[in-house]
Design an enzyme around this catalytic site. Structure first.
Site, PDB file in Angstrom:
ATOM      1  N   HIS A 152     -17.627  -1.914   4.423  1.00 17.40           N
ATOM      2  CA  HIS A 152     -16.790  -3.084   4.128  1.00 17.40           C
ATOM      3  C   HIS A 152     -17.635  -4.235   3.576  1.00 17.40           C
ATOM      4  O   HIS A 152     -17.207  -4.958   2.681  1.00 17.40           O
ATOM      5  CB  HIS A 152     -16.043  -3.539   5.384  1.00 17.40           C
ATOM      6  CG  HIS A 152     -15.033  -2.537   5.872  1.00 17.40           C
ATOM      7  ND1 HIS A 152     -14.164  -1.892   5.015  1.00 17.40           N
ATOM      8  CD2 HIS A 152     -14.756  -2.054   7.110  1.00 17.40           C
ATOM      9  CE1 HIS A 152     -13.395  -1.064   5.719  1.00 17.40           C
ATOM     10  NE2 HIS A 152     -13.749  -1.135   6.986  1.00 17.40           N
ATOM     11  N   ASP A 206     -10.099   1.209  -1.956  1.00 14.71           N
ATOM     12  CA  ASP A 206     -10.168   2.223  -0.906  1.00 14.71           C
ATOM     13  C   ASP A 206     -11.537   2.907  -0.899  1.00 14.71           C
ATOM     14  O   ASP A 206     -12.207   2.986  -1.931  1.00 14.71           O
ATOM     15  CB  ASP A 206      -9.059   3.265  -1.147  1.00 14.71           C
ATOM     16  CG  ASP A 206      -8.720   4.017   0.132  1.00 14.71           C
ATOM     17  OD1 ASP A 206      -9.258   3.674   1.204  1.00 14.71           O
ATOM     18  OD2 ASP A 206      -7.926   4.968   0.056  1.00 14.71           O
ATOM     19  N   ASN A 213      -3.246  -2.160   8.961  1.00 20.06           N
ATOM     20  CA  ASN A 213      -4.680  -2.121   9.309  1.00 20.06           C
ATOM     21  C   ASN A 213      -4.986  -2.644  10.717  1.00 20.06           C
ATOM     22  O   ASN A 213      -6.070  -2.391  11.249  1.00 20.06           O
ATOM     23  CB  ASN A 213      -5.520  -2.898   8.279  1.00 20.06           C
ATOM     24  CG  ASN A 213      -5.738  -2.142   6.984  1.00 20.06           C
ATOM     25  OD1 ASN A 213      -5.968  -2.740   5.931  1.00 20.06           O
ATOM     26  ND2 ASN A 213      -5.669  -0.809   7.032  1.00 20.06           N
ATOM     27  N   TRP A 214      -4.011  -3.333  11.363  1.00 16.71           N
ATOM     28  CA  TRP A 214      -4.236  -3.777  12.743  1.00 16.71           C
ATOM     29  C   TRP A 214      -4.425  -2.588  13.673  1.00 16.71           C
ATOM     30  O   TRP A 214      -4.967  -2.723  14.770  1.00 16.71           O
ATOM     31  CB  TRP A 214      -3.042  -4.615  13.244  1.00 16.71           C
ATOM     32  CG  TRP A 214      -2.822  -5.883  12.489  1.00 16.71           C
ATOM     33  CD1 TRP A 214      -1.810  -6.127  11.602  1.00 16.71           C
ATOM     34  CD2 TRP A 214      -3.609  -7.086  12.535  1.00 16.71           C
ATOM     35  NE1 TRP A 214      -1.927  -7.410  11.095  1.00 16.71           N
ATOM     36  CE2 TRP A 214      -3.012  -8.023  11.656  1.00 16.71           C
ATOM     37  CE3 TRP A 214      -4.760  -7.468  13.242  1.00 16.71           C
ATOM     38  CZ2 TRP A 214      -3.525  -9.311  11.455  1.00 16.71           C
ATOM     39  CZ3 TRP A 214      -5.266  -8.749  13.038  1.00 16.71           C
ATOM     40  CH2 TRP A 214      -4.658  -9.648  12.156  1.00 16.71           C
ATOM     41  N   GLU A 271       1.503   0.293 -14.869  1.00 15.76           N
ATOM     42  CA  GLU A 271       0.755   1.524 -15.135  1.00 15.76           C
ATOM     43  C   GLU A 271      -0.240   1.734 -13.990  1.00 15.76           C
ATOM     44  O   GLU A 271      -0.807   0.771 -13.476  1.00 15.76           O
ATOM     45  CB  GLU A 271      -0.012   1.406 -16.465  1.00 15.76           C
ATOM     46  CG  GLU A 271       0.877   1.225 -17.671  1.00 15.76           C
ATOM     47  CD  GLU A 271       1.756   2.448 -17.965  1.00 15.76           C
ATOM     48  OE1 GLU A 271       1.362   3.571 -17.604  1.00 15.76           O
ATOM     49  OE2 GLU A 271       2.836   2.253 -18.544  1.00 15.76           O
ATOM     50  N   SER A 316      -4.028  -4.664   5.256  1.00 12.73           N
ATOM     51  CA  SER A 316      -2.585  -4.394   5.247  1.00 12.73           C
ATOM     52  C   SER A 316      -1.974  -4.660   6.625  1.00 12.73           C
ATOM     53  O   SER A 316      -2.697  -4.767   7.631  1.00 12.73           O
ATOM     54  CB  SER A 316      -2.325  -2.935   4.853  1.00 12.73           C
ATOM     55  OG  SER A 316      -2.683  -2.091   5.923  1.00 12.73           O
TER      56      SER A 316
HETATM   57  C1  FPP Z   1     -10.240   0.522   2.494  1.00 17.55           C
HETATM   58  O1  FPP Z   1     -11.327   1.323   2.832  1.00 17.55           O
HETATM   59  C2  FPP Z   1     -10.630  -0.854   2.559  1.00 17.55           C
HETATM   60  C3  FPP Z   1     -10.126  -1.765   3.435  1.00 17.55           C
HETATM   61  C4  FPP Z   1      -9.093  -1.460   4.433  1.00 17.55           C
HETATM   62  C5  FPP Z   1     -10.636  -3.140   3.470  1.00 17.55           C
HETATM   63  C6  FPP Z   1     -10.908  -3.761   2.151  1.00 17.55           C
HETATM   64  C7  FPP Z   1     -11.837  -4.879   2.378  1.00 17.55           C
HETATM   65  C8  FPP Z   1     -12.895  -5.192   1.609  1.00 17.55           C
HETATM   66  C9  FPP Z   1     -13.209  -4.536   0.357  1.00 17.55           C
HETATM   67  C10 FPP Z   1     -13.858  -6.259   2.023  1.00 17.55           C
HETATM   68  C11 FPP Z   1     -13.333  -7.626   2.199  1.00 17.55           C
HETATM   69  C12 FPP Z   1     -12.493  -8.145   1.095  1.00 17.55           C
HETATM   70  C13 FPP Z   1     -12.644  -9.354   0.506  1.00 17.55           C
HETATM   71  C14 FPP Z   1     -11.594  -9.879  -0.389  1.00 17.55           C
HETATM   72  C15 FPP Z   1     -13.831 -10.186   0.713  1.00 17.55           C
HETATM   73  P1  FPP Z   1     -11.210   2.279   4.081  1.00 17.55           P
HETATM   74  O2  FPP Z   1     -11.873   1.618   5.227  1.00 17.55           O
HETATM   75  O3  FPP Z   1      -9.787   2.640   4.299  1.00 17.55           O
HETATM   76  O4  FPP Z   1     -12.034   3.494   3.605  1.00 17.55           O
HETATM   77  P2  FPP Z   1     -11.794   5.010   4.021  1.00 17.55           P
HETATM   78  O5  FPP Z   1     -10.429   5.384   3.509  1.00 17.55           O
HETATM   79  O6  FPP Z   1     -12.885   5.709   3.323  1.00 17.55           O
HETATM   80  O7  FPP Z   1     -11.876   5.071   5.497  1.00 17.55           O
END
Ligand code: FPP
Length: 242
Positions: free
Chosen positions: A35, A18, A66-67, A205, A63
């Site tokens: 990202h 996150d 996330n869409w 944990e 998730s």
């Molecule tokens: C949460 O941060 C992160 C995500 C929803 C996407 C996770 C994806 C990656 C780390 C990159 C791609 C993954 C791979 C396996 C190559 P957020 O956007 O919710 O952050 P915020 O809460 O600060 O807005």
């Protein structure tokens, strides 16, 4: 690794990555840049975890919820994942890593589904670390899909309801080949599970850190393992000797 001497290394570490967006915003950069940096962190942590002797690493990349993000962000994340699937084959084979994707793949673009199938197939005989990426994954959705498979068997008459056990439900989850996580890490100061591995985290944990995912490093992973070593794992019973 000297820093880990004497420590019990968890076999399976799951991570809720996150804070990419907040990390980027704090630097005056677009969320998608966060990202991209997050994807680099994935590669680094995969390598570090493998060097530490962690056998299973599972990350939450996208998730079922996330869409609902702005379409340009969803598009950028999918592009990042598509590129990752392609680059991952050579690297995984070099490092003996077996890759899997969990989640409902049927909603993903066909070319991404193909890239995932190719990556899973190309790495299926690797017997080093197991790396699992959750894409279009939701714990509730996964349980529903497992229950539907079991219900079909009941309908066909190959399974009696009295035979349904935890093992049967578990064997029909996307994670059927993986042990339950020993340690869950969530970055960037949020203290929630957010629909990740709901069934599998029953006795895991948990470790929460303020560090945003793009800044998560080997040192931070070691801190999480140290914290894990100070826990008294109980699985609902009593600790030996108490
Ligand atoms: C949460 O941060 C992160 C995500 C929803 C996407 C996770 C994806 C990656 C780390 C990159 C791609 C993954 C791979 C396996 C190559 P957020 O956007 O919710 O952050 P915020 O809460 O600060 O807005």
């Amino acid at each position: 690794m000297k820093e880990l001497e004497g420590l019990n290394i968890p076999a399976h570490v799951a991570i809720i990555m996150d804070g990419n967006g907040r990390w980027a915003k704090a630097k005056g950069l677009p969320r998608n840049y966060g990202h991209m940096e997050g994807a680099k962190t994935v590669e680094n942590i995969l390598e570090e975890a493998s060097n530490m002797g962690i056998k299973y690493l599972t990350v939450y990349a996208f998730s079922t919820e996330n869409w609902n993000r702005p379409q340009d962000e969803v598009k950028a994340l999918m592009k990042l994942l598509r590129t990752y699937m392609k680059n991952c084959i050579a690297k995984s084979n070099k490092n003996n890593v077996r890759c899997r994707v969990i989640g409902d793949k049927t909603r993903l673009d066909e070319d991404l589904q193909k890239a995932i199938a190719k990556l899973e197939d190309a790495t299926k005989t690797n017997d080093g670390m197991n790396f699992t990426i959750a894409i279009n994954y939701g714990g509730r959705d996964e349980i529903i899909r497992s229950v539907k498979r079991i219900a079909s068997q009941v309908k066909e008459g190959t399974l009696d309801p009295s035979q349904i056990t935890e093992k049967i439900l578990n064997d029909n989850l996307d994670t059927w080949e993986l042990p339950d996580p020993d340690l869950l890490v969530r970055t960037c100061n949020e203290l929630r599970i957010s629909n990740f591995l709901l069934w599998q985290l029953a006795y895991t944990e948990m470790y929460f850190t303020e560090v945003a995912w793009p800044d998560f490093s080997k040192e931070e992973l070691i801190k999480a393992i140290e914290a894990y070593n100070h826990r008294d794992r109980r699985y609902g019973g009593l600790t030996e000797g108490k």
